[in-house]
Design an enzyme around this catalytic site. Structure first.
Site, mmCIF file in Angstrom:
data_model
loop_
_atom_site.group_PDB
_atom_site.id
_atom_site.type_symbol
_atom_site.label_atom_id
_atom_site.label_comp_id
_atom_site.label_asym_id
_atom_site.label_seq_id
_atom_site.Cartn_x
_atom_site.Cartn_y
_atom_site.Cartn_z
ATOM 1 N N ASP A 513 4.874 3.095 5.468
ATOM 2 C CA ASP A 513 4.360 3.220 6.833
ATOM 3 C C ASP A 513 5.349 2.491 7.743
ATOM 4 O OD1 ASP A 513 2.536 3.662 8.979
ATOM 5 O OD2 ASP A 513 1.834 1.610 8.743
ATOM 6 N N ASP A 706 -0.018 -0.564 5.954
ATOM 7 C CA ASP A 706 -0.715 -1.625 6.675
ATOM 8 C C ASP A 706 -1.616 -0.950 7.694
ATOM 9 O OD1 ASP A 706 -0.899 -4.576 7.666
ATOM 10 O OD2 ASP A 706 -0.450 -3.398 9.465
ATOM 11 N N ASP A 710 -4.291 3.766 6.641
ATOM 12 C CA ASP A 710 -3.544 3.909 5.394
ATOM 13 C C ASP A 710 -4.453 3.859 4.171
ATOM 14 O OD1 ASP A 710 -1.030 4.088 6.591
ATOM 15 O OD2 ASP A 710 -0.829 1.913 6.716
#
Length: 809
Positions: A513, A706, A710
């Site tokens: 991410d 994070d 997610d």
């Protein structure tokens, strides 16, 4: 009417209390003597769960070892309704301490026993921590059934308690030390008699009467080793046979008994060889190996144990604050939200709190792995479990102790080690079949030598039983994984699921991410451009004055860049949601915000407002009829991001960037880090689809994320990491939690995974090579029993020592 119980006995089971024993439990404010640690553990548990009335109302003693097949009534005190076992509406779970763990064979035996129990959905015993995780169906099973099932195979289990668990481990270590001492003493004394007989036999100076005396003396000196020091092996073998299985203690016990009773027969008849020296040496060497293994398990689990003991049991309550500063010592579990507590230097903080008075340095090493103390001042939050390192603090409790940061971490730890990776399961299965094959092979070898050379049949069969090392095979994986897990936890990486290191090592795609993972997750001021006559520094101070009271991330970035200095205060401050701020600073009205908002006071913009932004977020400062400054802000990359991405590229893995942020921002980060595949503006279900498509092509996907969006993709990935500062939901779905919130922890984990797999392969290779070499050598008569004992002990020691190399950072 209740029966009258005899007082001169164990208060729990009624058996005689050994003279000089110190086992006791305080029941209804009266110390009661116990006959053994098992009764002490059960009785203490009954008291701890508030069921002391059991002892007042019972009409007979608890079932003892002479009737161990019955269900002890005290085990029925545990119920699925107890809060400590709650999981969801249909199932329960518990973490139990297990007494009597000797080696990996015990783990296999207990797990096998529980998986046969109706209603048990999962059972996994961590050999390093000696903790048993069990999950069962509410409708089909009760906690007492599980405790009884463990009891039936010769072990004692009770709900985990850190203090009692530590005390029990100390007792077990002392007992094993005493057994080792007795075995060593017996071995040395037997050697004093055997060595002269060997030397004298060569030159014929030893007559029959002296030889007989030597044998009888050796028999007497061997008895303490057989009757006391070898008991762990006999108990383990008996437990395996009672459960109709062949554990790893079975060939060990058979080898010891064969050597001893063969020697006894030779002593009584005066014919044949005696092996008292081999028997005592074997017991001593094997106990040395087991003691070494025990200490290795303690070291491998040391970080987990430190966390278990970190949360304080009590706190200093300031009940009358601020009128009175008198403190009252109260249990940490009784603290409620809003309570005010005093934390002195050196004490641990009992619950998540906010500082209302004082400034101090806090040691957060247990929570984050960061060794440097961190300053905290009035108004800042502090986590439960942190150590106050310098000055006294007065805190207001924000969460009960059971919901503190450390408590949440401990809940994750309860999940850690509650399963086995595939490579460990394979080793356990091989070891179980290995024992059966070994016994059949030993019988065949004995039969062959009885035909070929009857005088050698007995010592060769003993050597075959003794030289084999199934323990090394089963220890190869769990010891290495426990050492690696301990090493990572000390660096702020909590391994929650057992497959992490194995799966990460073979991962083909590493998916990141962006926000909060590759970047810091907060904007920073990257560039300041003057658009008028005001200097950049003055513009920054005016912007800071306007943003002084705002909690918006962009405002915090401006304030951080401006620094802490005396500046004018903004007056008549107004905020327009989503647009910006307007206020008067030093008598001048300013606007700070987006271009359209500032243009309403400053006039038409000067040129194209998008020029030079390159994916950054602009903030404009203007006053009546004038544009003053443009601030360009962006989410800064983590300093270690480039090294992490480069490492995975260097290992031939595909690195992918998935982000919910704008496509331009995502592509900009990908270009800076050299990531070829990047997708921006991804919704949570699109991230999930992307990962599942990779998996459909055979890819093994590791996900680092994070944030709440997610959670789904973290669950779907083959192995996943959540930043410790991320949302709790994301952490709950991750296989690994990076407590330090440092991206470099992913790099540390990957390197440790590579080392772990290499050492596991080395251990399995060594154990296999040793057995393939040593067993045939013993079967061919090249190894005598005492040399076989040295080989077995050395094999286990090599495996454990090699695994402990992983503890080095």
């Amino acid at each position: 009417m209740n029966a009258v119980l005899k007082p001169a006995a164990c208060f729990h089971c009624g058996l005689p209390v050994p003279a000089g024993s110190g086992w006791s439990v305080t029941i209804d404010d009266v110390p009661r003597a116990m006959c053994c640690p098992g009764c002490e553990a059960v009785a203490q548990t009954i008291v701890d769960i508030g069921q002391s009335a059991y002892y007042r109302e019972r009409d007979e003693y608890a079932v003892n070892a002479f009737d161990a097949t019955l269900m002890p009534p005290e085990l029925r005190l545990y119920s699925n309704d107890d809060a400590q076992f709650a999981r969801d509406a249909s199932s329960c779970e518990a973490t139990l301490s297990v007494e009597g763990i000797r080696c990996a064979a015990c783990v296999w035996l207990i797990e096998r026993q529980l998986t046969r129990l109706p209603g048990v959905q999962a059972a996994s015993l961590n050999v390093a921590t000696e903790r048993l995780y069990v999950r069962w169906s509410r409708a089909d099973c009760e906690p007492g059934d599980i405790l009884q099932a463990v009891r039936q195979v010769g072990y004692t289990a009770y709900p985990y308690d850190a203090v009692r668990h530590g005390e029990r481990l100390q007792k077990a270590s002392k007992t094993l030390g005493r057994q080792l001492f007795v075995a060593g003493l017996s071995m040395m004394q037997v050697m004093m008699y055997v060595a002269p007989s060997y030397l004298a036999a060569e030159d014929g100076t030893l007559d029959d009467s002296m030889a007989s005396l030597m044998r009888w003396a050796s028999l007497l000196l061997t008895l303490p080793a057989i009757c006391y020091s070898a008991m762990p092996f006999f108990q383990g073998a008996w437990a395996s046979l009672r459960a109709r299985t062949l554990g790893m203690d079975v060939p060990v016990a058979l080898g010891i008994l064969a050597a001893f009773f063969g020697s006894v027969v030779a002593t009584f008849t005066g014919r044949g060889e005696v092996y008292y020296d081999s028997a005592t040496m074997f017991i001593f060497l094997l106990l040395c190996s087991r003691y070494f293994e025990l200490q290795a398990r303690r070291k491998a689990a040391s970080a987990l144990e430190r966390l278990q003991h970190a949360l304080p049991a009590s706190a200093s309550l300031l009940a009358g604050f601020p009128d009175s500063r008198a403190t009252t010592l109260v249990p940490a579990g009784s603290l409620a939200v809003g309570d005010v507590i005093l934390v002195k230097p050196g004490e641990a903080i009992a619950a998540d709190s906010v500082i209302i008075e004082g400034t101090s340095a806090l040691d957060l090493s247990l929570l984050t792995g960061e060794s440097a103390a961190q300053r905290r001042k009035t108004g800042e939050r502090v986590p439960g479990g942190a150590i106050n390192a310098s000055a006294a603090l007065i805190l207001r409790v924000l969460k009960p102790a059971r919901d503190s940061t450390l408590s949440d971490l401990l809940k994750l730890i309860e999940r850690a080690g509650s399963g086995k990776p595939q490579i460990a399961q394979w080793a356990d299965k091989v070891a179980a079949w290995f024992v059966l094959g070994l016994l059949m092979f030993a019988a065949a070898v004995f039969a062959f030598w009885s035909w070929h050379d009857p005088a050698q049949a007995w010592p060769v069969a003993i050597a075959v039983l003794v030289v084999s090392c199934p323990c090394a095979l089963s220890l190869a994986t769990p010891t290495a994984l426990a050492a690696a897990t301990d090493s990572l936890l000390r660096r702020g990486v909590l391994i929650v699921q057992p497959h992490v290191l194995e799966t990460l090592h073979r991962a083909t795609h590493i998916v990141f991410d962006k926000t909060g993972t590759l970047t810091l997750g907060r904007p920073v001021l990257k560039q300041t451009e003057s658009l008028g006559s005001m200097t950049e520094d003055d513009s920054l101070q005016v912007a800071a004055a306007l943003e002084a009271g705002s909690a918006h991330p962009l405002a915090q970035a401006i304030l951080a860049a401006a620094g802490e200095r005396d500046r004018a205060h903004a007056q008549q401050l107004q905020e327009v949601q989503g647009q910006g701020l307007e206020g008067i600073v030093d008598g001048v009205r300013y606007r700070l915000g987006n271009a359209a908002f500032v243009a309403a006071i400053a006039g038409p913009p000067l040129g194209d407002t998008a020029v030079g932004m390159q994916g950054m977020t602009p903030l404009y400062l203007g006053t009546q009829g004038r544009w003053l400054t443009r601030f360009l802000l962006s989410d800064a990359l983590r300093p270690e991001a480039a090294d992490v991405v480069a490492y995975f590229h260097g290992r031939g893995k595909q690195v992918v960037l998935l982000s919910g942020d704008q496509e331009a921002l995502t592509q900009g980060v990908a270009a800076e880090l050299g990531i070829a595949t990047a997708c921006g503006e991804c919704l949570p279900d699109e991230k999930l689809d992307f990962v599942q498509q990779l998996q459909a092509t055979g890819a093994v996907v590791a996900m680092v994320g994070d944030g709440i969006n997610d959670a789904a993709v973290l669950s779907a990935a083959d192995v996943s990491f959540a930043m410790g500062s991320g949302a709790a939901l994301a952490q709950a779905h991750a296989d690994t939690v990076l407590l330090s919130s440092q991206l470099r922890s992913v790099l540390d984990t990957a390197k440790t995974a590579a080392r772990s797999m290499r050492i596991i392969r080395e251990n399995l290779g060594w154990a296999t090579l040793y057995n393939l070499t040593a067993i045939p050598a013993a079967a061919l008569g090249f190894l005598n029993p005492w040399l076989s004992g040295i080989g077995m002990a050395a094999s286990s020691a090599v495996v454990i020592a090699n695994a402990l190399r992983l503890r080095k950072v």
